[in-house]
Motif scaffolding. Structure first.
Motif, PDB file in Angstrom:
ATOM      1  N   ARG A  43       0.827  -1.206   0.000  1.00  0.00           N
ATOM      2  CA  ARG A  43       0.000   0.000   0.000  1.00  0.00           C
ATOM      3  C   ARG A  43       0.861   1.256   0.000  1.00  0.00           C
ATOM      4  N   VAL A  64       4.150   5.637  -5.628  1.00  0.00           N
ATOM      5  CA  VAL A  64       4.092   5.767  -7.085  1.00  0.00           C
ATOM      6  C   VAL A  64       2.989   6.722  -7.484  1.00  0.00           C
ATOM      7  N   GLN A  65       1.894   6.677  -6.735  1.00  0.00           N
ATOM      8  CA  GLN A  65       0.723   7.469  -7.106  1.00  0.00           C
ATOM      9  C   GLN A  65       0.724   8.839  -6.462  1.00  0.00           C
ATOM     10  N   PHE A  70      -0.669  -9.204  -9.793  1.00  0.00           N
ATOM     11  CA  PHE A  70      -0.750  -8.423 -11.024  1.00  0.00           C
ATOM     12  C   PHE A  70       0.436  -8.767 -11.905  1.00  0.00           C
ATOM     13  N   PRO A  71       0.327  -8.794 -13.213  1.00  0.00           N
ATOM     14  CA  PRO A  71      -0.862  -8.523 -14.034  1.00  0.00           C
ATOM     15  C   PRO A  71      -1.768  -9.733 -14.263  1.00  0.00           C
ATOM     16  N   SER A 130     -10.366 -10.992  -9.681  1.00  0.00           N
ATOM     17  CA  SER A 130     -10.507  -9.671 -10.259  1.00  0.00           C
ATOM     18  C   SER A 130     -11.737  -8.960  -9.693  1.00  0.00           C
ATOM     19  N   ARG A 164       1.781  -4.346  -8.703  1.00  0.00           N
ATOM     20  CA  ARG A 164       0.413  -3.853  -8.557  1.00  0.00           C
ATOM     21  C   ARG A 164       0.299  -2.394  -8.995  1.00  0.00           C
ATOM     22  N   ALA A 165       1.385  -1.666  -8.761  1.00  0.00           N
ATOM     23  CA  ALA A 165       1.300  -0.236  -9.042  1.00  0.00           C
ATOM     24  C   ALA A 165       1.486   0.080 -10.521  1.00  0.00           C
ATOM     25  N   VAL A 166       2.073  -0.835 -11.297  1.00  0.00           N
ATOM     26  CA  VAL A 166       2.396  -0.450 -12.671  1.00  0.00           C
ATOM     27  C   VAL A 166       1.637  -1.241 -13.732  1.00  0.00           C
ATOM     28  N   TYR A 167       0.978  -2.321 -13.366  1.00  0.00           N
ATOM     29  CA  TYR A 167       0.306  -3.108 -14.395  1.00  0.00           C
ATOM     30  C   TYR A 167      -1.191  -3.160 -14.169  1.00  0.00           C
ATOM     31  N   GLY A 168      -1.906  -3.291 -15.265  1.00  0.00           N
ATOM     32  CA  GLY A 168      -3.307  -3.653 -15.164  1.00  0.00           C
ATOM     33  C   GLY A 168      -3.392  -5.161 -15.161  1.00  0.00           C
ATOM     34  N   ARG A 169      -4.583  -5.686 -15.485  1.00  0.00           N
ATOM     35  CA  ARG A 169      -4.664  -7.134 -15.514  1.00  0.00           C
ATOM     36  C   ARG A 169      -4.991  -7.630 -16.907  1.00  0.00           C
ATOM     37  N   TYR A 170      -4.431  -8.804 -17.214  1.00  0.00           N
ATOM     38  CA  TYR A 170      -4.705  -9.435 -18.501  1.00  0.00           C
ATOM     39  C   TYR A 170      -6.093 -10.044 -18.489  1.00  0.00           C
TER      40      TYR A 170
END
Lengths: 342, 202, 162, 416
Positions: free
Chosen positions: A40, A46-47, A218-219, A225, A303-309
């Motif tokens: 977290r 990152v955010q 992730f991803p 999901s 988790r911070a840089v990828y979405g999910r496939y």
């Protein structure tokens, strides 16, 4: 008096018990709490925000997970009327236990007195035990009697078929190099800089992504999901049982990380276990746990840089890229064994 | 010695193996005697997870309240996915008659102890839509703990409402009292569910 | 193209179907037709270049006793036409609000006809899926956008139901 | 192609509709019905009932109206000026764009036109709102794809534009900025400099978005070839806004029916041909760039021209001297009592504008009274809602959030 104390210490430090309770449950739980907090906080970093903070300003919100745990522990546990009660409650428990059981087969030292259960097939045994717990995730999805849970369970089932082969093949390539299924031999073979991550990066890559696939990182966070299946198999779980489910997923990832640390990252190398409990057992296990924790941190950074496939894309990746990669890794291992690099 | 079962009747009788009595005793032991109550209140206060239920346009400011600028996650609040794992419902603005049923169902699915924050003028008493034929007031559907005025309220006031709710939980020991005295007897809803959900299918 | 030119072209296109044409504020052209011809008119308008329904407006003239249904057509493909909105309007009696659907000519009218159905109670014959779209059934029964459904300016007094 | 949609008893062949939609098969008994929403992390304030066969959606039925707050009816019992705050609740993060056509329609009926400075100010706030709304859409899209950073970054950067709007109008979201005959406030001192700074910052950030989101291999895999709306289908369904332009139709109200000063400004309408979700993402990125260009030109214009009245003479000449003094000093035009008793000549007007999500159209009818006789609003999201019914079938369940996010659907706007 001292005899009783000695006896207690002996029981506690009896390797299989020590391994299961301390190295398998307590320390990984601590690591998981740290990792969740770390996840977290890195995401927040990152955010460009703060992340958990006000719960304990002095240690940057480090108690956040404890607060969440307290809430989960004392929250009402709802068991809906429509669920199948017995598997609904037993499945998460079984998943939790099965995800830490492999640790009894993993040696944390080369001193024979501190082997948990001494066997020459520890690699295969631990792999076999590791692949059991997803079955109970499918079961819990099925028992929930909820459409989203059933879909989540089915997705998990698809993913099992995809990653098990990859992960098992990738880990077995270490056996191909050393010619032994004993994890101690495998670690011993990696003395110096001959870590298998360097000798066999293909297998390491396959194993690394296989772990991501298997633990819904992730991803590949597909079975759980949020945006299609609302936490998948865990939709209906509340309170402590839900916490257990989440804990089991992270514990499983921790055990996988320990496996990677042992098989690919040289285990307790470069440290050489010495005499006695501390030098021979405690220090090497700490070395392994640190390596595993670093791996966990890398996993959670994704988790911070990828979405999910999408599900079919993840299966594509597993079957069309990772599986050949794992086979190649195995072949590379055989080649290295033939050339006699070890 | 007076021993009662969980429902408060059966005076003067000792029930051996009565699970309600044992549960009640265990709760008392944990909360009052072992002073775990404070810990529970603390944990609940800093782990208020609002559910993803956007009822109206105040959702814009709700989303902004979790954006990097205002970052309500620092208070321990994390918007979460399913009702079973959350304990806070933030009603964002107007609740239409169609949505009211969904709000009630979601509220009923959440585990105790649970809390509700009503956000925006519309959630107070209709706001700009006060004479619309398709709205209900949130207090008619769920028992509201904190109201936030404004149309729409600024993200700061959302943060303030969460801090106020934390204060309320810790000062009045809401969470531990729920546990010690049995689950909170739900307040009587102003509009019964049959009226809200008569048309609902699925 | 000036609005007058467009009106001339529409008149020659629709011929005897046109009952009345009005130009409002230079860019909105209202063409009044008969209820019976609406399908043919819509087909011709679509061939002419008005390829989608921008919105379907129903106006309730309670005193006069009719609903006016206006299909406001727009064009995406034709740059000249896209400046204008052409409203194809026709009246139906208030006590018998039944008309034909244009769903098969203009798919973009799908949800809007459902909306007119729930808000005014107008039945579009032939629409494949005529259900309320925005309102819940008990509210849709009120037919809320009709003029005889009066919304009070004062807030309704809420009493606790028992 | 002989695909058949079966909806509630009736049969519609694709050939009859000339819709080259995706062919999907529907097998009676093996369907699995999933209700997505209204409480669902991937739905927002609406419900989509989907029926799946295996992992493939064969039928989708959007169930809207969870935020239907009856604005059309309420406007009939309120005076004209009260319509402005009422309608902007449709899309409060895009408030100026949404209310502008209403204001313009009433101005048309009254045969007045706002002063030129007011027109530039309206364009200024419209473009600020547009960028903020695009960023909002990006954020929601990111979270639908499980990319939490893409939720946080645009929402953080959106604050820049929200703060600018707040400085200009006094409200974060509900500006009520355009009023009949002009706008409420002139730009405060130093505003244009801050605006230029924000433009520079945004250009830099767009590059960051490209790196982490638009060019991310995972995101590309999820979006490319998903939710394709072919050009003729987009026209047939009346899809609007960036979704339409991403399908290759060059239609933008700012170009086709120029309003305010858009015909004097230099900007392009970006058009993509692919029509898939990925093209729609790029479309929005390009539109943000165009909006930044417009804002630069507006800032230049405002710098060059001194302060002149921002309300039409009809309203401004009756204003008491005190009001005029306040305007000279602070740039705030206080609204006179004339607005409250305003009557609008009988007639009809149709006005539209390009909001962030597409074209919004107002049909305004007056019977000469102090309240509207009928106002019909059809918003961009309401038109885009048809995508669910006609585009989603044939895709996988996991594509639904991708399509939902890519068409940037905003339920309160659709439900009015």
């Amino acid at each position: 008096m001292s005899g009783i104390l000695d006896a207690i210490i002996k029981i506690i430090t009896w390797p299989p018990l020590w391994q299961l309770v301390v190295l398998g449950l307590l320390i990984p739980l601590g690591v998981v709490v740290f990792i969740l907090w770390f996840e977290r906080k890195t995401a927040a970093r990152v955010q460009r925000r703060i992340g958990p903070y006000h719960v304990s300003p002095k240690i940057a919100g480090g108690l956040q997970l404890i607060a969440d745990l307290m809430r989960y522990m004392f929250q009402e546990v709802i068991i809906p009327k429509t669920v199948d009660k017995f598997p609904f409650i037993v499945a998460p428990l079984a998943a939790l236990i099965l995800s830490i059981v492999p640790v009894v087969a993993i040696p944390f030292t080369s001193i024979e007195a501190y082997f948990p259960i001494d066997m020459s097939y520890s690699l295969i045994i631990s792999l076999a035990l590791l692949t059991l717990s997803p079955l109970f995730i499918i079961l819990s999805g099925w028992a929930s009697n909820n459409k989203f849970s059933v879909i989540g369970g089915m997705r998990e089932a698809y993913l099992i078929t995809a990653y098990e082969l990859v992960a098992v093949l990738a880990f077995l390539s270490a056996g191909a190099i050393t010619g032994s299924f004993n994890l101690v031999d495998i670690v011993e073979a990696q003395s110096g800089v001959k870590w298998f991550i360097i000798l066999n990066p293909l297998a390491f890559a396959a194993a690394f992504i296989g772990v991501l696939l298997s633990t819904s990182g992730f991803p590949f966070e597909i079975a759980e999901s949020e945006h299609e299946v609302v936490a998948g198999a865990f939709t209906e779980y509340s309170g402590l049982v839900y916490g257990m489910n989440m804990g089991a997923a992270y514990l499983k990832r921790m055990i996988f990380s320990i496996m990677i640390a042992v098989v690919f990252l040289g285990g307790w190398q470069p440290y050489t276990p010495g005499e006695g409990f501390i030098a021979g057992y405690l220090v090497p296990s700490i070395v392994i746990l640190i390596k595993a924790t670093v791996l966990m941190m890398i996993f959670s950074f994704f988790r911070a840089v990828y979405g999910r496939y999408r599900l079919d894309q993840a299966l594509d990746i597993a079957w069309k890229i990772l599986f050949p990669l794992a086979v190649l890794g195995f072949g590379l291992g055989l080649l290295e064994a033939y050339l006699g690099i070890i | 010695m007076m021993i009662m079962d969980g429902n408060g009747n059966g005076e003067g009788k000792v029930y051996v193996g009565n699970i309600n009595v044992s549960a009640r005793k265990a709760r008392k032991l944990l909360m009052s005697d072992l002073k775990l109550g404070k810990l529970v209140d603390w944990g609940t206060a800093f782990s208020l997870w609002p559910i993803h239920l956007t009822t109206s346009c105040c959702g814009c400011e709700f989303a902004a309240a979790w954006s990097p600028r205002y970052d309500n996650e620092q208070h321990g609040a994390l918007p979460w996915i399913g009702p079973r794992q959350t304990n806070l419902i933030i009603i964002e603005g107007t609740v239409t008659k169609k949505m009211a049923c969904a709000v009630r169902i979601v509220w009923e699915q959440m585990p105790q102890p649970k809390f509700a924050i009503a956000m925006g003028a519309c959630a107070l008493d209709g706001g700009i839509f006060y004479n619309s034929y398709n709205i209900v007031r949130p207090w008619q559907i769920v028992p509201v703990d904190v109201y936030i005025p404004g149309c729409p309220p600024r993200p700061e006031s959302v943060a303030k409402s969460i801090i106020m709710l934390q204060k309320k939980i810790r000062e009045k020991q809401v969470a531990s009292k729920f546990i010690e005295e049995g689950w909170r007897p739900d307040k009587e809803y102003v509009i019964p569910k049959e009226d809200l959900c008569s048309w609902w299918r699925g | 193209m000036s609005p007058e030119e467009l009106v001339e072209r529409i008149k020659s296109l629709l011929g005897e179907f046109v009952k009345d044409v009005k130009i409002w504020k230079n860019d909105y052209i209202e063409v009044e037709v008969d209820k019976e011809n609406i399908e043919e008119v819509a087909k011709r308008m679509k061939e002419f270049g008005f390829d989608h329904v921008k919105d379907l407006t129903v106006v309730d003239y309670m005193k006069e006793g009719f609903f006016r249904i206006i299909y406001n057509l727009g064009s995406y493909d034709n740059f000249e036409l896209s400046y204008y909105i052409v409203g194809i309007a026709y009246n139906i009696p208030r006590d018998k609000p039944v008309t034909k659907t244009l769903y098969y000519t203009y798919t973009s009218a799908d949800f809007q006809e459902r909306e007119a159905y729930e808000a005014f109670g107008i039945i579009f014959e032939g629409h494949p899926d005529l259900r309320p779209v925005l309102l819940s059934p008990p509210v849709a029964e009120l037919k809320p956008l009709r003029k005889d459904f009066v919304v009070k300016e004062d807030p309704e007094i809420i009493t606790k139901k028992k | 192609m002989s695909g058949i949609i079966r909806t509630q008893g009736a049969q519609v062949g694709f050939n009859d509709l000339k819709l080259p939609g995706m062919w999907s098969r529907k097998i009676g008994k093996d369907l699995y019905e999933i209700f997505i929403g209204p409480q669902h992390p991937g739905s927002g304030h609406m419900r989509i009932v989907i029926r799946v066969d295996g992992d493939v959606i064969v039928e989708a039925d959007p169930d809207m109206g969870y935020v239907h707050r009856t604005m059309e009816k309420l406007s009939e019992v309120r005076t004209w000026i009260k319509g402005i705050p009422l309608f902007e609740r449709m899309a409060i993060h895009d408030a100026c764009n949404v209310t502008l056509p209403y204001v313009r329609a009433v101005e048309k009926l009254m045969d007045i036109e706002a002063p030129e400075r007011a027109k530039y100010l309206r364009v200024l706030l419209c473009e600020i709102n547009r960028i903020a709304a695009f960023l909002y859409g990006f954020g929601i899209f990111g979270v639908f794809l499980g990319h939490s950073t893409m939720y946080m970054w645009p929402f953080g950067d959106r604050e820049v534009w929200v703060e600018l709007a707040e400085w200009l109008t006094g409200a974060r979201l509900t500006h009520s900025y355009p009023v009949f005959g002009g706008v409420r406030r002139d730009v405060p001192a130093g505003f244009t400099d801050a605006l230029r700074k924000a433009i520079r910052y945004m250009r830099k950030r767009l590059e960051d978005y490209r790196k982490i989101f638009v060019d991310n291999p995972v995101i590309r895999a999820r979006l490319e070839g998903v939710g394709v709306i072919p050009k003729n289908l987009a026209i047939e369904l009346g899809i609007t806004g960036p979704n339409l332009r991403a399908s290759g139709v060059k239609y933008d109200v700012r170009l086709n029916h120029p309003y305010e000063v858009y015909d004097q400004l230099d900007f392009e309408i970006p058009v993509f041909q692919e029509g898939d979700a990925y093209a729609r993402v790029w479309q929005r990125v390009e539109e943000i760039k165009q909006s930044l260009n417009i804002l630069e030109q507006v800032a230049d214009w405002l710098d060059k021209h001194p302060r002149t009245p921002i309300l039409h003479d009809k309203f401004w000449k009756t204003a008491p001297p005190l009001y005029k003094k306040i305007f000279e000093e602070t740039g705030r035009a206080k609204l006179g009592a004339v607005y409250a008793i305003m009557k609008v000549p009988a007639g009809k007007a149709y006005e539209r504008a390009e909001t962030a999500r597409g074209e919004i159209s107002y049909y305004v009818e007056s019977n000469g009274g102090n309240k509207p006789y009928r106002i019909r609003i059809h918003s961009a999201s309401a038109r885009n809602a048809l995508v669910y019914k006609y585009i989603v079938p044939g895709h996988r369940v996991m594509d639904l959030p991708a399509i939902y996010g890519s068409i940037d659907y905003f339920p309160p706007e659709a439900d009015r």
